[in-house]
Design a protein around this motif. Structure first.
Motif, PDB file in Angstrom:
ATOM      1  N   ILE A 109      -3.413  -0.140  -8.885  1.00  0.00           N
ATOM      2  CA  ILE A 109      -3.878   1.304  -8.644  1.00  0.00           C
ATOM      3  C   ILE A 109      -3.909   2.010  -9.960  1.00  0.00           C
ATOM      4  CG2 ILE A 109      -1.562   2.086  -8.182  1.00  0.00           C
ATOM      5  CD1 ILE A 109      -4.711   3.452  -6.594  1.00  0.00           C
ATOM      6  N   LEU A 110      -3.244   1.684 -10.986  1.00  0.00           N
ATOM      7  CA  LEU A 110      -3.040   2.618 -12.167  1.00  0.00           C
ATOM      8  C   LEU A 110      -4.260   2.085 -13.020  1.00  0.00           C
ATOM      9  CD1 LEU A 110       0.653   2.755 -13.215  1.00  0.00           C
ATOM     10  CD2 LEU A 110      -0.846   4.266 -11.969  1.00  0.00           C
ATOM     11  N   TRP A 111      -4.948   0.889 -12.740  1.00  0.00           N
ATOM     12  CA  TRP A 111      -6.119   0.471 -13.277  1.00  0.00           C
ATOM     13  C   TRP A 111      -7.287   1.090 -12.876  1.00  0.00           C
ATOM     14  CZ3 TRP A 111      -9.904  -2.632 -10.897  1.00  0.00           C
ATOM     15  CH2 TRP A 111     -10.834  -3.098 -11.820  1.00  0.00           C
ATOM     16  N   ILE A 112      -7.294   1.319 -11.326  1.00  0.00           N
ATOM     17  CA  ILE A 112      -8.317   1.766 -10.647  1.00  0.00           C
ATOM     18  C   ILE A 112      -8.616   3.373 -10.998  1.00  0.00           C
ATOM     19  CG2 ILE A 112      -9.199   2.467  -8.249  1.00  0.00           C
ATOM     20  CD1 ILE A 112      -8.066  -0.047  -7.237  1.00  0.00           C
ATOM     21  N   MET A 113      -7.744   4.090 -10.863  1.00  0.00           N
ATOM     22  CA  MET A 113      -7.866   5.260 -11.363  1.00  0.00           C
ATOM     23  C   MET A 113      -8.533   6.017 -12.482  1.00  0.00           C
ATOM     24  SD  MET A 113      -4.187   6.680  -9.539  1.00  0.00           S
ATOM     25  CE  MET A 113      -4.344   8.599  -9.442  1.00  0.00           C
ATOM     26  N   PRO A 114      -8.118   5.374 -13.535  1.00  0.00           N
ATOM     27  CA  PRO A 114      -8.858   5.706 -14.647  1.00  0.00           C
ATOM     28  C   PRO A 114     -10.091   4.991 -14.977  1.00  0.00           C
ATOM     29  CG  PRO A 114      -6.895   4.239 -15.423  1.00  0.00           C
ATOM     30  CD  PRO A 114      -6.793   4.662 -13.953  1.00  0.00           C
TER      31      PRO A 114
ATOM     32  N   GLY B  80       8.141 -15.278   1.689  1.00  0.00           N
ATOM     33  CA  GLY B  80       9.652 -14.871   1.063  1.00  0.00           C
ATOM     34  C   GLY B  80       9.529 -13.395   0.379  1.00  0.00           C
ATOM     35  N   VAL B  81       8.410 -12.780   0.400  1.00  0.00           N
ATOM     36  CA  VAL B  81       8.328 -11.425   0.087  1.00  0.00           C
ATOM     37  C   VAL B  81       7.943 -10.484   0.995  1.00  0.00           C
ATOM     38  CG1 VAL B  81       8.075 -12.308  -2.420  1.00  0.00           C
ATOM     39  CG2 VAL B  81       6.215 -12.114  -1.134  1.00  0.00           C
ATOM     40  N   VAL B  82       8.659  -9.472   1.200  1.00  0.00           N
ATOM     41  CA  VAL B  82       8.487  -8.356   2.177  1.00  0.00           C
ATOM     42  C   VAL B  82       8.369  -6.999   1.413  1.00  0.00           C
ATOM     43  CG1 VAL B  82       9.219  -7.422   4.189  1.00  0.00           C
ATOM     44  CG2 VAL B  82       9.724  -9.797   3.904  1.00  0.00           C
ATOM     45  N   PHE B  83       9.468  -6.604   0.850  1.00  0.00           N
ATOM     46  CA  PHE B  83       9.574  -5.228   0.377  1.00  0.00           C
ATOM     47  C   PHE B  83       8.643  -4.906  -0.847  1.00  0.00           C
ATOM     48  CE2 PHE B  83      13.813  -6.470   1.947  1.00  0.00           C
ATOM     49  CZ  PHE B  83      13.776  -5.378   2.930  1.00  0.00           C
ATOM     50  N   GLY B  84       8.552  -5.762  -1.663  1.00  0.00           N
ATOM     51  CA  GLY B  84       7.665  -5.871  -2.751  1.00  0.00           C
ATOM     52  C   GLY B  84       6.188  -5.611  -2.219  1.00  0.00           C
ATOM     53  N   PRO B  85       5.342  -6.174  -1.520  1.00  0.00           N
ATOM     54  CA  PRO B  85       3.961  -5.724  -0.821  1.00  0.00           C
ATOM     55  C   PRO B  85       3.845  -4.671   0.001  1.00  0.00           C
ATOM     56  CG  PRO B  85       4.564  -8.176  -0.539  1.00  0.00           C
ATOM     57  CD  PRO B  85       5.777  -7.765  -1.019  1.00  0.00           C
ATOM     58  N   LEU B  86       5.107  -4.383   0.589  1.00  0.00           N
ATOM     59  CA  LEU B  86       4.992  -2.867   1.269  1.00  0.00           C
ATOM     60  C   LEU B  86       5.352  -1.709   0.557  1.00  0.00           C
ATOM     61  CD1 LEU B  86       7.478  -3.685   4.642  1.00  0.00           C
ATOM     62  CD2 LEU B  86       5.166  -3.622   4.319  1.00  0.00           C
ATOM     63  N   LEU B  87       6.210  -1.860  -0.549  1.00  0.00           N
ATOM     64  CA  LEU B  87       6.104  -0.837  -1.323  1.00  0.00           C
ATOM     65  C   LEU B  87       4.870  -0.586  -2.298  1.00  0.00           C
ATOM     66  CD1 LEU B  87       9.976  -0.729  -2.443  1.00  0.00           C
ATOM     67  CD2 LEU B  87       8.774   0.743  -0.980  1.00  0.00           C
ATOM     68  N   GLY B  88       4.424  -1.764  -2.467  1.00  0.00           N
ATOM     69  CA  GLY B  88       3.264  -1.590  -3.271  1.00  0.00           C
ATOM     70  C   GLY B  88       1.723  -1.270  -2.658  1.00  0.00           C
ATOM     71  N   ALA B  89       1.840  -1.851  -1.468  1.00  0.00           N
ATOM     72  CA  ALA B  89       0.706  -1.089  -0.608  1.00  0.00           C
ATOM     73  C   ALA B  89       0.625   0.278  -0.438  1.00  0.00           C
ATOM     74  CB  ALA B  89       0.789  -2.011   0.471  1.00  0.00           C
ATOM     75  N   ALA B  90       2.037   0.824  -0.207  1.00  0.00           N
ATOM     76  CA  ALA B  90       2.298   2.238   0.023  1.00  0.00           C
ATOM     77  C   ALA B  90       1.896   2.872  -1.214  1.00  0.00           C
ATOM     78  CB  ALA B  90       3.703   2.707   0.413  1.00  0.00           C
ATOM     79  N   ALA B  91       2.012   2.651  -2.433  1.00  0.00           N
ATOM     80  CA  ALA B  91       1.640   3.124  -3.584  1.00  0.00           C
ATOM     81  C   ALA B  91       0.421   3.229  -3.935  1.00  0.00           C
ATOM     82  CB  ALA B  91       2.378   2.359  -4.913  1.00  0.00           C
ATOM     83  N   VAL B  92      -0.488   1.970  -3.524  1.00  0.00           N
ATOM     84  CA  VAL B  92      -1.800   1.806  -3.606  1.00  0.00           C
ATOM     85  C   VAL B  92      -2.622   3.025  -2.597  1.00  0.00           C
ATOM     86  CG1 VAL B  92      -3.771   0.344  -3.064  1.00  0.00           C
ATOM     87  CG2 VAL B  92      -1.884  -0.479  -4.368  1.00  0.00           C
ATOM     88  N   MET B  93      -1.987   3.007  -1.390  1.00  0.00           N
ATOM     89  CA  MET B  93      -2.706   3.802  -0.368  1.00  0.00           C
ATOM     90  C   MET B  93      -2.456   5.241  -0.992  1.00  0.00           C
ATOM     91  SD  MET B  93      -4.070   1.816   1.751  1.00  0.00           S
ATOM     92  CE  MET B  93      -4.470   3.029   2.804  1.00  0.00           C
ATOM     93  N   ILE B  94      -1.390   5.788  -1.258  1.00  0.00           N
ATOM     94  CA  ILE B  94      -1.191   7.149  -1.578  1.00  0.00           C
ATOM     95  C   ILE B  94      -2.085   7.380  -2.984  1.00  0.00           C
ATOM     96  CG2 ILE B  94       0.550   8.658  -2.558  1.00  0.00           C
ATOM     97  CD1 ILE B  94       2.659   7.267  -1.024  1.00  0.00           C
TER      98      ILE B  94
END
Length: 580
Positions: free
Chosen positions: A524-529, A319-333
């Motif tokens: 992603i904000l954990w991975i970068m630093p 039942g979740v679509v937009f959260g994973p899509l937007l989150g995956a886009a943020a992670v890839m960028i």
């Protein structure tokens, strides 16, 4: 007979009746005591530990509470003294490295580790195997994501020490034996502690309270000192990265000239791996401290079974679509930005454009995260669900850790704001850093409010709405009605139920979308630093304003807390997602 004789006989008869009543009451009490004893044979065989303070108090409840407070006080004082002693050693090493060397600090920490290992082995083989030692287990303590991160960080910490051993063996001609023995003890300590917390983090131990509390507090103090040492070493390695990578300058004094790394592949691999994996050691220490603290709070705790949840919410990606899509886009960028930043920033002269790109990514992402957290908080306010007010040490610790860890990034942001406003806020890069700092503060506050509010909500169970709808139907249906009236009543109740169900489903679906989006953003904000992106030190603005040493101390206090905050936020958001 006269009146006096009748009065005497009546008094004698009344006395015999009172004596018979007293005997009957005594027999009844004895019988009820026997019945009570026979009805609860299991509890009569369980002997909880009672300290000297418990035995000398008139009220059992008061004695139990006072003995618990006394045990917590004494174990807390033990941890405080150990932390102060270790902090004195570390401070002496920093300010007077001639009298107190790094080897002296390693020897002190090795002694503490050996003591902790002895207690952990005794707990595993002795305390936990005693009869009625673990009658209760805290279901909220040690969730799977926390234990999984414990194993992940523990594995990286072991690999870090392997690299350190290999690097020291290559330079054995100018290294002391302590530098080889210390990582070996560290590997044993990390492995034993990880196994101990994986299997026993949920224990509510009911025997040997004082010894267990002191052992847990000694282990917490040792992990705190290891974290302080890891932060110090990580700061030294950051200094190495910034100033021509002179790896041994702060550790061995004049011996650094002899300990230059040979031009071999193995030496370069050990050196790079040693520097890259250092942040995981700090995270492992912080995770262990949080789990050990929950165990310390659960010593002697008795959980009533009627408060235990019978149905546990499970993680389902439905039942979740937009959260994973937007989150995956943020992670890839974010991964692309991170790789470009690492390639450019590791050069001799970092390009100004790479800092603009890095801060621009944050300026776009942070407002989206803040808006999502604010919307989630509003949805929580619209939901008419009761708050979970039961005593929960794990949840209380989660709230404290979220608020405390957020202070690292918030404090660094305020220092950056003061430095920029006092110098040149109209410059492009300075204005980006200023916007980044303000947005970061706002994002931490909104996300903390959303997570803490979600953690205190009662979890949704699927049978609640069905039971509510059935009860409404039973109460609204009249006892006698025609078939047509019955059909109309069922249709009315069904429409009302469908409306309520769809309304609640929309709220829960929105909460799940928001939670999942924030989970991926925090990852992603954990991975970068964690893996080396530290523009707050490399851009040079705050360093030139506050001075090298002052800004370095601020960064190395705030950065580890910021990394821990992102990791802990992921766990809290997963809890909110599951309970939604």
């Amino acid at each position: 007979p006269g009146p006096g004789v009748l009065t005497a006989k009546g008094a004698d008869k009344a006395g015999r009746e009172r004596a018979a009543i007293a005997q009957g009451q005594t027999a009844l009490l004895a019988a009820s005591g026997l019945a009570h004893a026979s009805a609860a044979p299991d509890h009569s065989t369980i002997h909880y530990e009672k300290s000297w303070l418990y035995r000398h108090c008139s009220s059992p409840v008061q004695g139990d509470r006072q003995s618990q407070k006394a045990g917590q006080l004494f174990s807390g004082l033990l941890a405080m003294n150990v932390v102060f002693l270790g902090s004195a050693f570390l401070s002496s090493m920093i300010f007077n490295h001639v009298a107190i060397t790094l080897a002296d600090v390693w020897i002190l920490l090795s002694i503490l580790k050996v003591l902790c290992l002895c207690w952990i082995v005794y707990y595993l083989l002795g305390t936990s195997r005693q009869p009625h030692a673990v009658l209760h287990r805290d279901d909220h303590a040690g969730p799977i994501w926390l234990r999984g991160s414990l194993l992940l960080f523990g594995a990286f910490s072991v690999l870090l020490n392997v690299f350190e051993i290999g690097y020291s063996v290559i330079h054995i001609q100018c290294k002391s034996q302590v530098q080889i023995v210390f990582p070996c003890i560290e590997i044993l300590f990390v492995g034993t502690q990880a196994v101990f917390l994986w299997h026993h983090s949920k224990d509510c131990i009911q025997v040997q309270h004082n010894l267990t509390r002191c052992g847990l507090m000694l282990t917490i103090a040792t992990n705190l000192l290891l974290w302080l040492l890891a932060v110090t070493n990580d700061s030294i390695h950051e200094e190495i990265e910034s100033q021509l990578r002179d790896v041994e300058q702060r550790f061995a004094g004049n011996e650094t000239i002899l300990c230059t790394c040979p031009n071999t592949t193995a030496c370069k691999v050990f050196q790079k791996g040693y520097i890259l994996l250092y942040p995981f050691s700090t995270e492992f220490c912080l995770v262990c401290c949080s789990m050990l603290y929950v165990m310390w709070k659960n010593v002697g705790r008795r959980i009533s079974h009627h408060h235990a949840p019978h149905i546990k919410p499970k993680f389902k990606l439905q039942g979740v679509v937009f959260g994973p899509l937007l989150g995956a886009a943020a992670v890839m960028i974010g991964i692309c930005v991170f790789m470009m930043y690492q390639i450019q920033a590791t050069g001799s002269a970092p390009n100004r454009q790479v800092f603009v790109m890095y801060y621009s990514y944050y300026i776009v992402l942070l407002p989206l995260m803040s808006a999502a957290a604010v919307i989630g908080t509003i949805i929580h306010a619209l939901e008419k669900k009761d708050l979970d007010t039961l005593k929960n040490p794990t949840r209380s610790l989660d709230v404290v850790l979220l608020m405390g860890a957020a202070l690292g990034q918030i404090g660094m942001s305020y220092f950056s704001i003061v430095a920029i406003v006092a110098t040149n806020p109209r410059d492009l890069l300075n204005s980006l850093i200023l916007s980044y700092s303000v947005l970061l503060i706002f994002q931490h506050i909104t996300q903390n409010v959303f997570i803490i509010d979600g953690l205190h909500r009662q979890p949704f169970l699927p049978h609640e709405e069905t039971a509510t709808a059935n009860s409404k139907q039973e109460h609204t249906q009249p006892p006698l009605m025609s078939v047509l009236e019955l059909g109309q009543e069922i249709r009315r109740v069904s429409l009302s139920y469908i409306h309520t169900y769809s309304h609640l489903s929309w709220k829960r679906k929105a909460l799940r979308e928001i939670s999942f989006f924030l989970v991926l953003c925090n990852i992603i904000l954990w991975i970068m630093p964690t893996f080396g992106a530290h523009p707050v030190f490399e851009n040079g603005l705050e360093k030139s304003f506050y001075g090298y040493s002052t800004w370095f101390a601020i960064v190395n206090f705030g950065l580890p807390l910021g990394v821990f905050y992102r990791m802990h936020s992921v766990g809290g958001l997963l809890e909110v997602y599951v309970t939604a």
